[in-house]
Scaffold this motif. Structure first.
Motif, mmCIF file in Angstrom:
data_model
loop_
_atom_site.group_PDB
_atom_site.id
_atom_site.type_symbol
_atom_site.label_atom_id
_atom_site.label_comp_id
_atom_site.label_asym_id
_atom_site.label_seq_id
_atom_site.Cartn_x
_atom_site.Cartn_y
_atom_site.Cartn_z
ATOM 1 N N ASN A 186 0.857 -1.184 0.000
ATOM 2 C CA ASN A 186 0.000 0.000 0.000
ATOM 3 C C ASN A 186 0.896 1.237 0.000
ATOM 4 O O ASN A 186 1.114 1.882 1.019
ATOM 5 C CB ASN A 186 -0.901 -0.027 1.241
ATOM 6 C CG ASN A 186 -1.758 1.215 1.364
ATOM 7 O OD1 ASN A 186 -2.275 1.734 0.371
ATOM 8 N ND2 ASN A 186 -1.914 1.705 2.596
ATOM 9 N N THR A 187 1.451 1.558 -1.158
ATOM 10 C CA THR A 187 2.441 2.630 -1.266
ATOM 11 C C THR A 187 1.751 3.975 -1.435
ATOM 12 O O THR A 187 1.302 4.330 -2.520
ATOM 13 C CB THR A 187 3.398 2.360 -2.440
ATOM 14 O OG1 THR A 187 2.624 2.129 -3.630
ATOM 15 C CG2 THR A 187 4.243 1.131 -2.162
ATOM 16 N N THR A 188 1.703 4.716 -0.334
ATOM 17 C CA THR A 188 1.004 6.002 -0.320
ATOM 18 C C THR A 188 1.923 7.188 -0.072
ATOM 19 O O THR A 188 1.549 8.330 -0.365
ATOM 20 C CB THR A 188 -0.078 6.001 0.773
ATOM 21 O OG1 THR A 188 0.544 5.759 2.049
ATOM 22 C CG2 THR A 188 -1.121 4.913 0.519
ATOM 23 N N GLU A 189 3.112 6.950 0.469
ATOM 24 C CA GLU A 189 3.987 8.045 0.895
ATOM 25 C C GLU A 189 5.095 8.292 -0.122
ATOM 26 O O GLU A 189 5.754 7.344 -0.570
ATOM 27 C CB GLU A 189 4.627 7.716 2.249
ATOM 28 C CG GLU A 189 3.638 7.283 3.316
ATOM 29 C CD GLU A 189 2.606 8.340 3.606
ATOM 30 O OE1 GLU A 189 3.007 9.508 3.837
ATOM 31 O OE2 GLU A 189 1.401 8.014 3.597
ATOM 32 N N PRO A 190 5.309 9.532 -0.507
ATOM 33 C CA PRO A 190 6.393 9.805 -1.467
ATOM 34 C C PRO A 190 7.761 9.545 -0.848
ATOM 35 O O PRO A 190 8.005 9.876 0.322
ATOM 36 C CB PRO A 190 6.207 11.289 -1.796
ATOM 37 C CG PRO A 190 5.459 11.854 -0.624
ATOM 38 C CD PRO A 190 4.583 10.755 -0.127
ATOM 39 N N VAL A 191 8.649 8.931 -1.619
ATOM 40 C CA VAL A 191 10.020 8.707 -1.176
ATOM 41 C C VAL A 191 10.771 10.040 -1.201
ATOM 42 O O VAL A 191 10.801 10.723 -2.224
ATOM 43 C CB VAL A 191 10.724 7.679 -2.078
ATOM 44 C CG1 VAL A 191 12.213 7.595 -1.748
ATOM 45 C CG2 VAL A 191 10.066 6.315 -1.927
ATOM 46 N N GLU A 192 11.340 10.402 -0.067
ATOM 47 C CA GLU A 192 12.091 11.654 0.045
ATOM 48 C C GLU A 192 13.452 11.344 0.659
ATOM 49 O O GLU A 192 13.607 11.290 1.878
ATOM 50 C CB GLU A 192 11.316 12.671 0.896
ATOM 51 C CG GLU A 192 9.971 13.075 0.289
ATOM 52 C CD GLU A 192 9.198 14.053 1.154
ATOM 53 O OE1 GLU A 192 9.667 14.354 2.275
ATOM 54 O OE2 GLU A 192 8.132 14.512 0.717
#
Length: 360
Positions: A186-192
Motif C-alpha cells: 500500500n504505497t502512499t507516501e512519497p520517497v524523500e
C-alpha cells in the motif's frame, strides 16, 4: 569474494526457514501462492523440512534443526538458489549449529532474505567470503500483483539486472492480514531521500553543476538489519575488522536499517559498531527507513540518531533509503562492489538513488 551462479531458466529454487516458517496466516497462504507463482514461471521448487514448522521459539524449529537445514541446503545440489521463508526473532541461536567452514568449501549458492536473515546474509560474506542477497523473503513473492521491487529481486537473483534504484512511494501502513494474505504493498507516501554530509565530504565523491547535483561514491556493500548486527558485534562471529582490512582498498559502503529499535537504541547501536571498529575504511552509508519512522524521544529523531555518531567519518550518509521493514526495498548483493549515485536536477528536484553492483 565468491559469487554464486545465478538462477537459470527452469532452475530449482530452494526454500528454507532458518528464522520463522510459514506455519500461520497470512504467511502460510502467501508462501503457498509464491510457490504456485514460481512453478507457473517454469521453476521447480524444493521446500526444506522447516518451511511449515512451528516448534521453535522465535524461529521455525529448534536451533539444531534450523542449523542442519542450512548446512544441507547450502551445500547440496538439489537447489540452485535459496530464499528464506521469513524473518523472525532468534535466528542468532542457530549460528552455533551452522557449519560455516563446510559452506565456505562448497560451491557458492545464493541465499536471499532480510531482517532476521541478516544472520546469514551478513555472515556469509564476512565469514565465508560468499556474497548473499539482502532482499525479500519467500512470502513477498505471493502478493498479487507484484510491486516492481519484487520483480527487481527476482531479476537480481537471475542475474538479469545488477542495478538497484529508489522507488516513487513507500508503504507506511500495510493491508496484509490473515484474511487478505496476498494484497500488494500500500504505497502512499512519497520517497524523500535525505543526504547528509555534503560539506564534510567535499572532495570525497561529491560533485555538482549548475543544473545538476550529484553525490557519488564507490565501495563494497555490507550491512543488513541493525538489530541483528549489533547483536553480533563483539561475538566470535564478528570478523568485520578483518573483512574491512582485507577489502580496505575497495572501502566499505554500509547499508543499515532497523526493525524493533527506537531512536535511542539506534544511536546506541551506531555508537557500539563505531567503537568496535566496524566503520574503518567506510566510503558512505545507506540508511533505510526505520520501523519507528517519525519517532522523536527527548528531542532525538531518527536522523540525529544516525548522523551524530557518523558525521565524524566525513562521508555521505543517505537517509530514508528504500531498505528494510517499510517497503518497498531495493535488493542488494551483500559483499559486491557498488557504484552509488544520488542525483537531482532543477527540472526534477527530488533525489533519485541508483546503485550499480559489480561481481568483483
Amino acid at each position: 569474494m565468491r559469487y554464486p551462479e545465478f538462477l537459470k531458466e527452469n532452475g530449482t529454487i530452494g526454500f528454507v526457514a532458518p528464522s520463522f516458517g510459514a506455519a500461520t496466516e497470512p504467511y502460510h497462504s502467501a508462501f503457498n501462492n509464491a510457490l504456485k507463482t514460481f512453478r507457473a514461471m517454469g521453476y521447480s521448487v524444493k521446500t526444506g523440512p522447516n518451511c511449515y514448522a512451528s516448534d521453535g521459539v522465535g524461529i521455525s524449529s529448534t536451533p539444531e534443526n534450523c542449523g542442519r537445514e542450512i548446512n544441507e541446503a547450502m551445500t547440496d545440489a538439489d537447489s540452485d538458489v535459496l530464499i528464506s521463508c521469513g524473518g523472525g526473532e532468534l535466528m542468532c541461536e542457530i549460528l552455533d549449529f551452522v557449519d560455516f567452514g563446510r559452506i565456505a568449501q562448497a560451491p557458492p549458492k545464493w541465499f536471499m532474505g532480510y531482517s532476521d536473515n541478516t544472520n546469514l546474509t551478513f555472515l556469509l560474506p564476512t565469514l565465508c567470503d560468499t556474497a548473499a542477497i539482502y532482499g525479500p523473503c519467500a512470502g513477498t513473492f505471493g502478493m498479487e500483483p507484484w510491486h516492481p521491487s519484487v520483480q527487481d529481486a527476482l531479476d537480481l537473483l537471475r542475474g538479469k539486472k545488477l542495478t538497484a534504484h529508489s522507488y516513487e512511494r513507500w508503504e507506511r501502513e500495510g493491508f496484509k492480514t490473515e484474511e487478505n494474505p496476498l494484497v500488494p504493498y500500500n504505497t502512499t507516501e512519497p520517497v524523500e531521500l535525505k543526504p547528509y554530509g555534503a560539506d564534510a565530504a567535499a572532495g570525497n565523491g561529491f560533485s555538482g553543476g549548475r543544473n545538476r547535483e550529484e553525490i557519488r561514491f564507490r565501495g563494497r556493500l555490507l550491512g543488513g538489519c541493525t538489530d541483528c548486527l549489533v547483536n553480533l558485534t563483539g561475538t566470535k562471529y564478528d570478523r568485520v575488522r578483518e573483512f574491512s582490512e582485507k577489502y580496505a582498498q575497495d572501502g566499505i559502503i554500509w547499508f543499515l536499517e532497523s526493525c524493533d529499535l527506537n531512536v535511542f537504541s539506534i544511536r546506541r547501536a551506531m555508537w557500539q559498531m563505531k567503537h568496535a571498529g566496524w566503520f574503518s575504511h567506510v566510503k558512505g552509508f545507506l540508511i533505510g527507513r526505520p520501523l519507528c519512522f517519525g519517532q522523536e524521544m527527548m528531542g532525538l529523531d531518527q536522523y540525529a540518531a544516525v548522523w551524530e555518531p557518523l558525521k565524524e567519518f566525513g562521508v555521505p550518509v543517505i537517509m530514508d533509503v528504500d531498505l528494510g521493514h517499510l517497503p518497498p526495498q531495493m535488493p542488494l548483493i551483500c559483499g559486491s562492489m557498488a557504484d552509488v549515485a544520488l542525483h537531482r536536477t532543477k527540472e526534477q528536484p527530488e533525489w533519485k538513488l541508483e546503485i550499480a553492483m559489480e561481481l568483483e
